[in-house]
Scaffold this active site. Structure first.
Site, short mmCIF file in Angstrom:
data_model
loop_
_atom_site.label_atom_id
_atom_site.label_comp_id
_atom_site.label_asym_id
_atom_site.label_seq_id
_atom_site.Cartn_x
_atom_site.Cartn_y
_atom_site.Cartn_z
N SER A 49 -9.41 -52.94 21.46
CA SER A 49 -8.86 -52.21 20.27
C SER A 49 -8.94 -50.76 20.37
CB SER A 49 -9.64 -52.90 19.13
OG SER A 49 -9.13 -52.81 18.04
N LYS A 55 -7.09 -48.81 23.70
CA LYS A 55 -5.93 -47.51 23.36
C LYS A 55 -6.61 -46.52 24.24
CE LYS A 55 -5.94 -48.05 18.28
NZ LYS A 55 -5.16 -49.18 18.08
N TRP A 114 -1.96 -57.72 13.50
CA TRP A 114 -2.02 -56.35 13.02
C TRP A 114 -1.81 -55.52 14.33
CZ3 TRP A 114 -1.93 -53.29 9.15
CH2 TRP A 114 -2.40 -52.06 9.06
N HIS A 125 -9.29 -61.13 16.47
CA HIS A 125 -9.51 -59.98 16.92
C HIS A 125 -10.78 -59.61 17.39
CE1 HIS A 125 -8.40 -55.51 17.66
NE2 HIS A 125 -9.35 -55.17 16.82
C1 GTR Z 1 -8.54 -51.08 13.15
C2 GTR Z 1 -7.28 -50.09 13.65
C3 GTR Z 1 -6.84 -50.68 14.80
C4 GTR Z 1 -7.84 -51.02 15.92
C5 GTR Z 1 -9.00 -51.73 15.31
C6 GTR Z 1 -10.40 -51.70 16.07
O1 GTR Z 1 -9.10 -50.80 11.98
O2 GTR Z 1 -6.60 -50.29 12.72
O3 GTR Z 1 -5.96 -49.58 15.34
O4 GTR Z 1 -8.40 -49.98 16.67
O5 GTR Z 1 -9.56 -50.89 14.15
O6 GTR Z 1 -10.73 -50.65 16.81
O7 GTR Z 1 -11.14 -52.43 16.01
#
Ligand code: GTR
Length: 422
Positions: free
Chosen positions: A261, A265, A352, A403
């Site tokens: 996540s 990045k 997402w 996720h």
């Molecule tokens: C979310 C965000 C994502 C992702 C995620 C995470 O809220 O919108 O871009 O980075 O968090 O890191 O779990």
């Protein structure tokens, strides 16, 4: 440049024509690849109605040509990429997305604070190293934790996780175990495993860049291209790499940087900035990571810049709701990893983070992998669920479920590492 969408349409048309002629219909090409589950699309659309989750509502877009240089000339020789174009693309991402690392001088020391040669019932050696950064008397400590397998030839290839979930997932005593950092399983496959906590480098909150490494290295007024928190975490991964270079147990030609996540990045940016990482793994990195911004499916540039104002540089905000004006898109971030190994992973219910947009980005990074003669390729049609695909130096999977970073993901990462590191 054609997007995968366009290419697929063309191929599908051809395939359809062929099927008509030979008059057999087995499985249509379009039916083989992953498609979002309509029930998940429906559910997410209801919960976040201001965002698009429907493939049919993805706007038309044209991706910038990663191989066309600043003059619009097409790069045709590997050397032109390495000497000129790669630098141009890297600068675009420094200037417009992640920001620039300040040139401030600092000192750095490594202190072994804990070692257990008999960890995991004798299977591994635990080492904990404090990386101390000092500039003009201000100090920052990054705690690096690692396990090295005992019963294999040294030095070993190693996975470095950028941990965005906190030390509870990375217990050095192994009282608590977590699939997020499955140390036992990685050791069993003969790999080393390491981790640092991202908040050691820079806490994950917006405080106007006073805390963490920003408070130590930043000088003067903040500029539109000053580094954000993701760039700071990526910088932290490089400091861990500095340590590995001093440790004869680690094969520095085979170090993977990986993250989930926001950590995903960061792993991509760490791999772009620091070419010592020979394998970069992005798990569900989504917007600002592997997912194409222009598709605007799930999280958008405007949304990420407002929910996480500390992650990127200020310049990134000029693309809020103006994705088509970006002189880049995330396929170009992925291309910065070439010719090194790159693995992109997504999850079925994590819309997402736009799984399809991530696969299309990977597919559109291939021209650079091909130019650099890495023997890399990927299918035009996105792979189905739980069916990892790799070709040369690139790999991809989409896992069932939501996720998260799970053992299933790690096992596929290690399968890929087995191939690229041999
Ligand atoms: C979310 C965000 C994502 C992702 C995620 C995470 O809220 O919108 O871009 O980075 O968090 O890191 O779990």
């Amino acid at each position: 440049m054609k997007s995968l969408k366009a290419l697929s349409a063309e191929t599908l048309a051809k395939a359809g024509f062929l099927l008509l002629i030979i008059n057999i219909v087995i499985t249509p090409l379009c039916g083989q690849g992953w498609e979002a589950n309509p029930a998940v699309v429906e559910r997410l659309s209801k919960s976040r109605s201001e965002f698009n989750y429907y493939e049919s509502k993805v706007p038309e877009y044209v991706l910038p040509d990663v191989l066309a240089d600043s003059e619009g000339e097409e790069i045709v020789r590997p050397k032109e990429w390495t000497k000129t174009r790669r630098g141009e693309v890297l600068e675009m991402f420094r200037e417009n997305v992640f920001g620039r690392i300040p040139a401030t001088i600092y000192s750095k020391t490594f202190t072994l604070v804990n070692e257990d040669r008999n960890a995991m019932g004798g299977e591994a050696t635990l080492k904990q190293i404090d990386i101390l950064i000092n500039s003009e008397g201000k100090e920052l400590k990054i705690r690096l934790t690692m396990f090295i397998p005992n019963n294999v030839k040294k030095p070993v290839p190693l996975f470095l996780l950028i941990d965005n979930r906190g030390p509870a997932n990375t217990d050095p005593a192994r009282q608590t175990r977590s699939e997020f950092w499955p140390a036992e399983e990685v050791i069993a496959r003969g790999y080393g495993i390491a981790v640092f906590y991202n908040a050691d480098v820079d806490p994950d909150n917006f405080d106007d860049f006073k805390n963490g490494i920003h408070g130590i290295l930043d000088r003067g007024e903040r500029k539109p291209d000053s580094w954000g928190t993701l760039a700071a975490w990526a910088w932290g991964a490089s400091r861990c790499m500095d340590y590995f270079e001093t440790d004869s147990d680690v094969d520095c030609k085979k170090v993977a940087v990986l993250g989930h996540s926001r950590g995903g990045k960061t792993a991509l940016w760490a791999g772009a900035e620091d070419q010592r990482f020979s394998l970069v793994i992005s798990n569900e990195s989504g917007c600002g990571g592997a997912a194409l911004a222009r598709r605007r499916l799930g999280e958008t540039v405007a949304r990420i810049n407002s929910s996480f104002p500390h992650w990127f540089c200020l310049n990134y905000r000029q693309y809020n709701n103006k994705e088509d004006s970006m002189p880049f898109d995330m396929h170009m971030l992925l291309a910065l990893i070439a010719p090194r190994a790159l693995y992109v992973a997504c999850a079925d219910e994590d819309l997402w983070g736009d799984p399809k947009g991530s696969y299309i980005a990977l597919y559109n990074a291939l021209p650079v992998y091909k130019l650099l003669k890495t023997g890399s390729d990927m299918p035009e049609v996105m792979p189905p669920l739980n069916a990892p695909v790799s070709g040369g130096k690139v790999g991809f999977h989409i896992r069932d479920g939501g996720h998260n970073l799970l053992l299933k993901d790690w096992n596929w990462f290690m399968d890929f590492a087995d191939k690229v590191w041999k």
